[in-house]
Design a protein around this motif. Sequence first.
Motif, PDB file in Angstrom:
ATOM      1  N   MET A   1       0.263  -0.804   0.120  1.00  0.00           N
ATOM      2  CA  MET A   1       0.097  -0.409  -0.021  1.00  0.00           C
ATOM      3  C   MET A   1       0.875   1.172   0.384  1.00  0.00           C
ATOM      4  O   MET A   1       1.482   1.282   0.753  1.00  0.00           O
ATOM      5  CB  MET A   1      -0.894   0.234   1.513  1.00  0.00           C
TER       6      MET A   1
ATOM      7  N   ILE B   1      -9.432  -4.906   5.076  1.00  0.00           N
ATOM      8  CA  ILE B   1      -8.795  -4.709   3.636  1.00  0.00           C
ATOM      9  C   ILE B   1      -9.461  -5.247   2.429  1.00  0.00           C
ATOM     10  O   ILE B   1     -10.468  -6.301   2.638  1.00  0.00           O
ATOM     11  CB  ILE B   1      -7.324  -5.663   2.308  1.00  0.00           C
TER      12      ILE B   1
ATOM     13  N   SER C   1     -11.109  -1.548 -11.121  1.00  0.00           N
ATOM     14  CA  SER C   1     -11.869  -0.122 -11.392  1.00  0.00           C
ATOM     15  C   SER C   1     -11.397   0.087 -12.892  1.00  0.00           C
ATOM     16  O   SER C   1     -11.199  -0.358 -13.208  1.00  0.00           O
ATOM     17  CB  SER C   1     -10.692   1.024 -10.781  1.00  0.00           C
TER      18      SER C   1
ATOM     19  N   VAL D   1      -8.600  -3.411  -7.332  1.00  0.00           N
ATOM     20  CA  VAL D   1      -8.006  -3.418  -5.964  1.00  0.00           C
ATOM     21  C   VAL D   1      -9.051  -3.859  -4.788  1.00  0.00           C
ATOM     22  O   VAL D   1      -9.889  -3.571  -5.097  1.00  0.00           O
ATOM     23  CB  VAL D   1      -8.574  -1.898  -6.133  1.00  0.00           C
ATOM     24  N   ALA D   2      -8.098  -3.466  -3.710  1.00  0.00           N
ATOM     25  CA  ALA D   2      -8.188  -4.121  -2.367  1.00  0.00           C
ATOM     26  C   ALA D   2      -9.086  -2.732  -2.171  1.00  0.00           C
ATOM     27  O   ALA D   2      -7.117  -1.723  -1.556  1.00  0.00           O
ATOM     28  CB  ALA D   2      -8.927  -5.066  -1.917  1.00  0.00           C
ATOM     29  N   ASP D   3      -9.674  -1.187  -1.547  1.00  0.00           N
ATOM     30  CA  ASP D   3     -10.412  -0.437  -0.163  1.00  0.00           C
ATOM     31  C   ASP D   3      -9.198  -0.964   0.584  1.00  0.00           C
ATOM     32  O   ASP D   3      -9.629  -1.395   1.283  1.00  0.00           O
ATOM     33  CB  ASP D   3     -11.017   0.642  -0.738  1.00  0.00           C
TER      34      ASP D   3
ATOM     35  N   TRP E   1      -9.465   0.820   4.873  1.00  0.00           N
ATOM     36  CA  TRP E   1     -10.248   1.025   6.194  1.00  0.00           C
ATOM     37  C   TRP E   1      -9.802   1.063   7.632  1.00  0.00           C
ATOM     38  O   TRP E   1      -8.714   0.081   7.355  1.00  0.00           O
ATOM     39  CB  TRP E   1     -12.088   0.330   6.528  1.00  0.00           C
TER      40      TRP E   1
ATOM     41  N   GLU F   1     -10.673   5.326   7.108  1.00  0.00           N
ATOM     42  CA  GLU F   1     -10.749   6.614   6.539  1.00  0.00           C
ATOM     43  C   GLU F   1      -9.936   6.846   7.890  1.00  0.00           C
ATOM     44  O   GLU F   1      -8.843   7.806   7.036  1.00  0.00           O
ATOM     45  CB  GLU F   1     -11.836   7.303   5.807  1.00  0.00           C
TER      46      GLU F   1
ATOM     47  N   TRP G   1      -6.700   8.085   0.046  1.00  0.00           N
ATOM     48  CA  TRP G   1      -7.520   7.100  -0.527  1.00  0.00           C
ATOM     49  C   TRP G   1      -5.935   5.686  -0.238  1.00  0.00           C
ATOM     50  O   TRP G   1      -5.492   5.307  -0.575  1.00  0.00           O
ATOM     51  CB  TRP G   1      -7.310   7.331  -1.508  1.00  0.00           C
TER      52      TRP G   1
ATOM     53  N   HIS H   1      -5.233   1.999  -0.518  1.00  0.00           N
ATOM     54  CA  HIS H   1      -6.519   1.062  -1.097  1.00  0.00           C
ATOM     55  C   HIS H   1      -4.733   0.129  -1.550  1.00  0.00           C
ATOM     56  O   HIS H   1      -3.822   0.744  -1.735  1.00  0.00           O
ATOM     57  CB  HIS H   1      -6.780   1.382  -2.729  1.00  0.00           C
TER      58      HIS H   1
ATOM     59  N   THR I   1      -3.844  -3.019  -5.020  1.00  0.00           N
ATOM     60  CA  THR I   1      -3.891  -2.991  -6.165  1.00  0.00           C
ATOM     61  C   THR I   1      -3.140  -4.629  -6.531  1.00  0.00           C
ATOM     62  O   THR I   1      -2.234  -4.662  -6.046  1.00  0.00           O
ATOM     63  CB  THR I   1      -3.027  -2.048  -6.974  1.00  0.00           C
TER      64      THR I   1
END
Length: 228
Positions: free
Chosen positions: A64, A105, A111, A116-118, A120, A122, A151, A153, A155
């Motif tokens: 990340m 995750i 996208s 991708v995986a976001d 958290w 935030e 942001w 995330h 990949t």
Amino acid sequence: MRRFLSEKRLWVPEGGPEEDRVRPHVLWLPHDQPQVLAYFARMREILTRYPDVITPVAQSDLHMTAQKVEYLDSNGGRVDEQRLHEAAPHLQHALGDLAPTNIEIGPPRTSASAAVADVWPENGLQEFYLRVRLGLLAAGLTLPPAEPHFWGHMTGGYGLRDTDTPELAARSDRLASELGRGLRPGSRVTATISSVWLVMERQDPQSNTYTFRRIREVPLNCTERGAA
């Protein structure tokens, strides 16, 4: 899906200096957390079925990005490995009283140009991001302008080409659908950010990948003496 390493994303144009394909970064690396590796292994298993659409990220390259760093520091000097070692105590000071951050995750998704995986939550990541920037700036490194909101995330794969034919568009749609279903149940995985790494990262347009060389690990919630 579009090709990820489009002309606007290239760090150096085709035929440009090879040294400009490498630039310093601060990354979080999950390689000591087997549950994260297993999660992305499941993701990679799906992505490898679509080699005409996407290039999966190898386990060794998972990361990340916390912050990109410009090639030249505030004095105009090239940021090399030694310069990153010199910056480490400043980054350590900025992160010294920041407790390890628990994160989640996922879920995975496609996208416009990647899988991708976001990451958290935030709010906690925003504080982490600002501390990283504070330490790097204190070290005299030059950074891109701050994002208004970080942001987080990771990949799992980079788009290989523009899916601009009916056949490729259909493949891209199937990939998005399969990825969305493939990691359920358990569409998120938990992890802890307890350190960051100063690295030299290389962009390779030919293989459609990013690789990196680890330079220095900097733990969170640790004094300079304790980190020595």
